[in-house]
Design a protein around this motif. Structure first.
Motif, PDB file in Angstrom:
ATOM      1  N   ALA A  38      -0.122  -5.553  12.450  1.00  0.00           N
ATOM      2  CA  ALA A  38       1.005  -6.315  13.046  1.00  0.00           C
ATOM      3  C   ALA A  38       2.461  -5.992  12.843  1.00  0.00           C
ATOM      4  N   SER A  39       2.588  -4.633  12.309  1.00  0.00           N
ATOM      5  CA  SER A  39       4.109  -4.223  12.123  1.00  0.00           C
ATOM      6  C   SER A  39       3.646  -2.501  12.235  1.00  0.00           C
ATOM      7  N   ILE A  40       4.897  -1.816  12.276  1.00  0.00           N
ATOM      8  CA  ILE A  40       5.118  -0.481  12.351  1.00  0.00           C
ATOM      9  C   ILE A  40       4.388  -0.095  10.842  1.00  0.00           C
ATOM     10  N   ALA A  41       4.883  -0.810  10.018  1.00  0.00           N
ATOM     11  CA  ALA A  41       4.431  -0.158   8.451  1.00  0.00           C
ATOM     12  C   ALA A  41       3.132  -0.347   8.206  1.00  0.00           C
ATOM     13  N   GLU A  42       2.475  -1.520   8.862  1.00  0.00           N
ATOM     14  CA  GLU A  42       1.228  -1.563   8.523  1.00  0.00           C
ATOM     15  C   GLU A  42       0.269  -0.368   9.317  1.00  0.00           C
ATOM     16  N   VAL A  43       0.549  -0.215  10.669  1.00  0.00           N
ATOM     17  CA  VAL A  43      -0.090   0.607  11.391  1.00  0.00           C
ATOM     18  C   VAL A  43       0.207   2.190  10.672  1.00  0.00           C
ATOM     19  N   VAL A  44       1.314   2.285  10.322  1.00  0.00           N
ATOM     20  CA  VAL A  44       1.779   3.844   9.620  1.00  0.00           C
ATOM     21  C   VAL A  44       0.692   3.913   8.411  1.00  0.00           C
ATOM     22  N   GLU A  45       0.832   3.055   7.528  1.00  0.00           N
ATOM     23  CA  GLU A  45      -0.037   2.875   6.242  1.00  0.00           C
ATOM     24  C   GLU A  45      -1.429   3.018   6.817  1.00  0.00           C
ATOM     25  N   LEU A  46      -2.035   2.331   7.566  1.00  0.00           N
ATOM     26  CA  LEU A  46      -3.270   2.821   7.894  1.00  0.00           C
ATOM     27  C   LEU A  46      -3.669   4.075   8.412  1.00  0.00           C
ATOM     28  N   LYS A  47      -2.780   4.602   9.323  1.00  0.00           N
ATOM     29  CA  LYS A  47      -3.107   5.964   9.764  1.00  0.00           C
ATOM     30  C   LYS A  47      -2.788   7.009   8.728  1.00  0.00           C
ATOM     31  N   MET A  48      -1.964   6.715   7.822  1.00  0.00           N
ATOM     32  CA  MET A  48      -1.666   7.782   6.658  1.00  0.00           C
ATOM     33  C   MET A  48      -2.865   7.545   5.658  1.00  0.00           C
ATOM     34  N   PHE A  49      -3.509   6.210   5.548  1.00  0.00           N
ATOM     35  CA  PHE A  49      -4.897   6.434   4.574  1.00  0.00           C
ATOM     36  C   PHE A  49      -5.825   7.096   5.478  1.00  0.00           C
ATOM     37  N   GLU A  50      -6.106   7.056   6.639  1.00  0.00           N
ATOM     38  CA  GLU A  50      -7.005   7.602   7.660  1.00  0.00           C
ATOM     39  C   GLU A  50      -7.090   8.966   7.663  1.00  0.00           C
ATOM     40  N   GLN A  51      -5.886   9.704   7.400  1.00  0.00           N
ATOM     41  CA  GLN A  51      -5.492  10.945   7.523  1.00  0.00           C
ATOM     42  C   GLN A  51      -5.096  11.596   5.975  1.00  0.00           C
ATOM     43  N   LYS A  52      -5.484  10.578   5.066  1.00  0.00           N
ATOM     44  CA  LYS A  52      -5.153  11.159   3.760  1.00  0.00           C
ATOM     45  C   LYS A  52      -3.668  11.759   3.393  1.00  0.00           C
ATOM     46  N   MET A  53      -2.807  11.190   4.062  1.00  0.00           N
ATOM     47  CA  MET A  53      -1.294  11.494   4.297  1.00  0.00           C
ATOM     48  C   MET A  53      -0.650  11.011   3.235  1.00  0.00           C
ATOM     49  N   SER A  54       0.245  11.369   2.622  1.00  0.00           N
ATOM     50  CA  SER A  54       1.235  10.734   1.611  1.00  0.00           C
ATOM     51  C   SER A  54       2.623  10.560   2.479  1.00  0.00           C
ATOM     52  N   GLN A  55       3.421   9.571   1.932  1.00  0.00           N
ATOM     53  CA  GLN A  55       4.854   9.427   2.603  1.00  0.00           C
ATOM     54  C   GLN A  55       5.662  10.775   2.339  1.00  0.00           C
ATOM     55  N   ALA A  56       5.282  11.161   1.296  1.00  0.00           N
ATOM     56  CA  ALA A  56       6.079  12.797   1.152  1.00  0.00           C
ATOM     57  C   ALA A  56       5.561  13.793   2.493  1.00  0.00           C
ATOM     58  N   LYS A  57       4.313  13.917   2.637  1.00  0.00           N
ATOM     59  CA  LYS A  57       3.869  14.794   3.581  1.00  0.00           C
ATOM     60  C   LYS A  57       4.209  14.261   4.902  1.00  0.00           C
ATOM     61  N   LEU A  58       4.110  13.092   5.278  1.00  0.00           N
ATOM     62  CA  LEU A  58       4.714  12.221   6.414  1.00  0.00           C
ATOM     63  C   LEU A  58       6.215  12.653   6.651  1.00  0.00           C
ATOM     64  N   ALA A  59       7.076  12.264   5.540  1.00  0.00           N
ATOM     65  CA  ALA A  59       8.426  12.798   5.727  1.00  0.00           C
ATOM     66  C   ALA A  59       8.894  14.390   6.066  1.00  0.00           C
ATOM     67  N   THR A  60       7.976  15.196   5.477  1.00  0.00           N
ATOM     68  CA  THR A  60       8.133  16.542   5.779  1.00  0.00           C
ATOM     69  C   THR A  60       7.728  16.776   7.227  1.00  0.00           C
ATOM     70  N   GLU A  61       6.548  16.195   7.524  1.00  0.00           N
ATOM     71  CA  GLU A  61       6.148  16.421   8.996  1.00  0.00           C
ATOM     72  C   GLU A  61       7.020  15.976  10.072  1.00  0.00           C
ATOM     73  N   LEU A  62       7.778  14.848   9.600  1.00  0.00           N
ATOM     74  CA  LEU A  62       8.869  14.262  10.569  1.00  0.00           C
ATOM     75  C   LEU A  62      10.079  15.005  10.490  1.00  0.00           C
ATOM     76  N   GLY A  63      10.310  15.509   9.473  1.00  0.00           N
ATOM     77  CA  GLY A  63      11.555  16.379   9.353  1.00  0.00           C
ATOM     78  C   GLY A  63      12.571  15.531   8.664  1.00  0.00           C
ATOM     79  N   ILE A  64      12.358  14.443   7.980  1.00  0.00           N
ATOM     80  CA  ILE A  64      13.380  13.409   7.553  1.00  0.00           C
ATOM     81  C   ILE A  64      13.066  13.341   5.943  1.00  0.00           C
ATOM     82  N   GLY A  65      14.074  12.734   5.265  1.00  0.00           N
ATOM     83  CA  GLY A  65      14.082  12.531   4.008  1.00  0.00           C
ATOM     84  C   GLY A  65      12.877  11.333   3.573  1.00  0.00           C
ATOM     85  N   LYS A  66      12.219  11.825   2.433  1.00  0.00           N
ATOM     86  CA  LYS A  66      11.117  10.907   1.659  1.00  0.00           C
ATOM     87  C   LYS A  66      11.881   9.389   1.625  1.00  0.00           C
ATOM     88  N   SER A  67      13.195   9.230   1.359  1.00  0.00           N
ATOM     89  CA  SER A  67      13.870   8.008   1.252  1.00  0.00           C
ATOM     90  C   SER A  67      13.988   7.044   2.440  1.00  0.00           C
TER      91      SER A  67
END
Length: 125
Positions: free
Chosen positions: A61-90
């Motif tokens: 129901a929120s962007i955070a929920e869908v992002v967490e679901l997609k990250m889980f499906e792709q076995k991706m960490s927040q750190a890897k997502l940050a790197t792929e997005l080109g932004i900071g982990k924080s």
């Protein structure tokens, strides 16, 4: 072309056929095989949702929920997502925890990297 699955055996046979077609490679499939693959995949998804109970009980129901679901499906960490997005982990952490609003760069990156529906992202931003 319609494909029905009415038993676990039929489901298993369908999945074997799907894997065999996928292993050929999309470029090597005929139009008839592509149509058959699409019908079998849709039937398998329906069987998984309705019979095996693999459909999520609650849609994100929120962007955070869908992002967490997609990250889980792709076995991706927040750190890897940050790197792929080109932004900071924080920044990723702050957005997913609700402390910060997502910006356009973040939303575009989510659409591109995690294949999240753009309409969903715009509705929930």
């Amino acid at each position: 072309m319609k494909h029905e699955i009415s038993s676990k055996k039929a489901y298993h046979e369908t999945m074997v056929a799907v894997y065999n077609l996928m292993n050929k490679g999309e470029a090597k499939l005929t139009a008839a095989e592509l149509k058959k693959l699409s019908a079998m995949a849709a039937a398998a998804e329906k069987y998984e949702d309705e019979v095996l109970g693999l459909k999520p009980k609650k849609e994100p129901a929120s962007i955070a929920e869908v992002v967490e679901l997609k990250m889980f499906e792709q076995k991706m960490s927040q750190a890897k997502l940050a790197t792929e997005l080109g932004i900071g982990k924080s920044k990723v952490s702050e957005i997913l925890s609700g402390k910060r609003k997502p910006d356009v760069q973040f939303l575009k990156g989510l659409h591109k990297i995690l294949n999240i529906d753009a309409a969903f992202l715009l509705e929930h931003a």
